[in-house]
Scaffold this active site. Structure first.
Site, PDB file in Angstrom:
ATOM      1  N   SER A  15     -20.363  38.565   5.385  1.00 34.44           N
ATOM      2  CA  SER A  15     -21.526  38.547   4.497  1.00 34.44           C
ATOM      3  C   SER A  15     -21.096  38.886   3.064  1.00 34.44           C
ATOM      4  O   SER A  15     -19.980  39.386   2.842  1.00 34.44           O
ATOM      5  CB  SER A  15     -22.509  39.598   5.043  1.00 34.44           C
ATOM      6  N   SER A 137     -18.091  52.093  -5.100  1.00 34.96           N
ATOM      7  CA  SER A 137     -19.339  51.723  -5.791  1.00 34.96           C
ATOM      8  C   SER A 137     -19.427  52.534  -7.081  1.00 34.96           C
ATOM      9  O   SER A 137     -18.782  53.592  -7.197  1.00 34.96           O
ATOM     10  CB  SER A 137     -20.520  52.086  -4.882  1.00 34.96           C
ATOM     11  N   TYR A 150     -24.605  57.890   0.903  1.00 31.01           N
ATOM     12  CA  TYR A 150     -23.778  56.775   0.404  1.00 31.01           C
ATOM     13  C   TYR A 150     -22.880  57.251  -0.733  1.00 31.01           C
ATOM     14  O   TYR A 150     -21.686  56.973  -0.746  1.00 31.01           O
ATOM     15  CB  TYR A 150     -24.720  55.672  -0.064  1.00 31.01           C
ATOM     16  N   LYS A 154     -18.857  57.259  -0.707  1.00 29.12           N
ATOM     17  CA  LYS A 154     -18.148  56.408  -1.690  1.00 29.12           C
ATOM     18  C   LYS A 154     -17.322  57.258  -2.666  1.00 29.12           C
ATOM     19  O   LYS A 154     -16.276  56.821  -3.130  1.00 29.12           O
ATOM     20  CB  LYS A 154     -19.138  55.511  -2.431  1.00 29.12           C
ATOM     21  N   THR A 185     -26.255  40.563  -3.059  1.00 24.60           N
ATOM     22  CA  THR A 185     -25.941  40.380  -1.634  1.00 24.60           C
ATOM     23  C   THR A 185     -27.101  40.967  -0.821  1.00 24.60           C
ATOM     24  O   THR A 185     -28.112  41.386  -1.384  1.00 24.60           O
ATOM     25  CB  THR A 185     -24.651  41.159  -1.258  1.00 24.60           C
TER      26      THR A 185
END
Ligand SMILES: NC(=O)c1ccc[n+]([C@@H]2O[C@H](COP(=O)([O-])OP(=O)(O)OC[C@H]3O[C@@H](n4cnc5c(N)ncnc54)[C@H](OP(=O)(O)O)[C@@H]3O)[C@@H](O)[C@H]2O)c1
Length: 272
Positions: A15, A137, A150, A154, A185
């Protein structure tokens, strides 16, 4: 065509960024190992990617990752570059979020890339060549609301990678960390919420983000140019990321300290 003929292993290839990277590398003539869980999507991608091996596994099945590493290496006898790209994002306030959500995000976004890197590292060290790429990120440079888990994971990728880079610089292994801002995305549709369920809808920021093919061209050019921290994005996202950039001089200094330590260890060994 910096990656022509190279063997590149991409996780999260089914993906978004991973699939776009696979297409861009295939166009350069790279040989690809494609991982993710969605076997049908990987097989469909592989049909358009020339020389490609489909190697599906659940990223948090660390035993499967170790055996996948063996299969991936043995396919062509080496791996030139591992791109640890598979990941899940989060959209929930800390105050509402179940602890299991943190466990899941840290497992997928931090421990899984560490497990895969550790599985390949001895082989790359023996070959004295390779690149490890982590897809972090901007949220891994600056703590971002609704993404406490997250951001934690990250950020962790930067800590692991900076330390690893210093350790392996003398072994011919290069370590890169990419910090993208918004890229168009399914990342925010696939993000998990306070109870661990899939969010299912996208964000304005992501929908207005960079086109994945353009983003991947920037990433690959920066890797080929041996950039260690690749901070990407537009406007505010890029500015914030740049504020937190680790200076190359600091990376070099850490690597020099490690190299001096190895030299001293070898001297001590010789005198025994
Ligand atoms: N898009 C952005 O704006 C953005 C910004 C900064 C960083 N990133 C990072 O970029 C990376 C790629 O994300 P994307 O934007 O391309 O999102 P995406 O379209 O949701 O793709 C995520 C990929 O990760 C794989 N994955 C997720 N959980 C997995 C698991 N447990 N085991 C194996 N594979 C798993 C998925 O494959 P399967 O479903 O087949 O398992 C999928 O191929 C992520 O690490 C993300 O955090 C994205």
């Amino acid at each position: 065509m910096a990656f022509a003929g190279q063997v590149v292993w991409i996780t999260g290839a089914s993906s978004g960024i991973g699939a776009a990277m696979a297409r861009a590398l295939a166009a350069q003539g790279a040989k690809l190992v494609l991982s993710g869980r969605n076997e049908a999507a990987l097989a469909e991608l592989a049909r358009n990617c020339g020389d490609a091996l489909v190697l599906p596994f659940e990223a948090t099945d660390y035993a499967a990752a170790a055996s996948a590493a063996k299969k991936a290496w043995n396919w062509q006898g080496h791996i030139d570059m591992l791109v640890n790209n598979a990941g899940i994002s989060q959209r929930s306030l800390a105050v509402d979020t179940a602890f299991e959500v943190y466990e899941r995000i840290v497992a997928v976004d931090l421990l899984a890339p560490i497990a895969l890197t550790q599985a390949l590292l001895p082989r790359m060290a023996e070959r004295k060549s390779g690149r490890i790429v982590m897809v972090s990120s901007i949220a891994g440079k600056v703590g971002s609301p609704m993404r406490t888990g997250y951001s934690a994971a990250k950020f962790g990728l930067f800590g692991y990678s900076d330390a690893l880079r210093a350790e392996v610089a003398g072994l011919g292994i290069k370590v890169h960390v990419i910090a993208p801002g918004s890229i168009r995305t399914d990342v925010s549709r696939n993000a998990i919420t306070a109870d661990g369920s899939r969010r299912g809808v996208s964000d304005k920021a992501i929908e207005n983000g960079l086109d994945p093919a353009d983003a991947v061209d920037q990433m690959l050019s920066a890797i080929a140019a041996d950039e260690r921290e690749i901070i990407m994005g537009e406007g505010m996202e890029k500015e914030i990321g740049e504020l937190r950039r680790t200076p190359d001089a600091l990376h070099d200094r850490m690597a020099a300290v490690v190299a001096a330590g190895y030299a001293q260890k070898m001297d001590e060994g010789a005198s025994e």
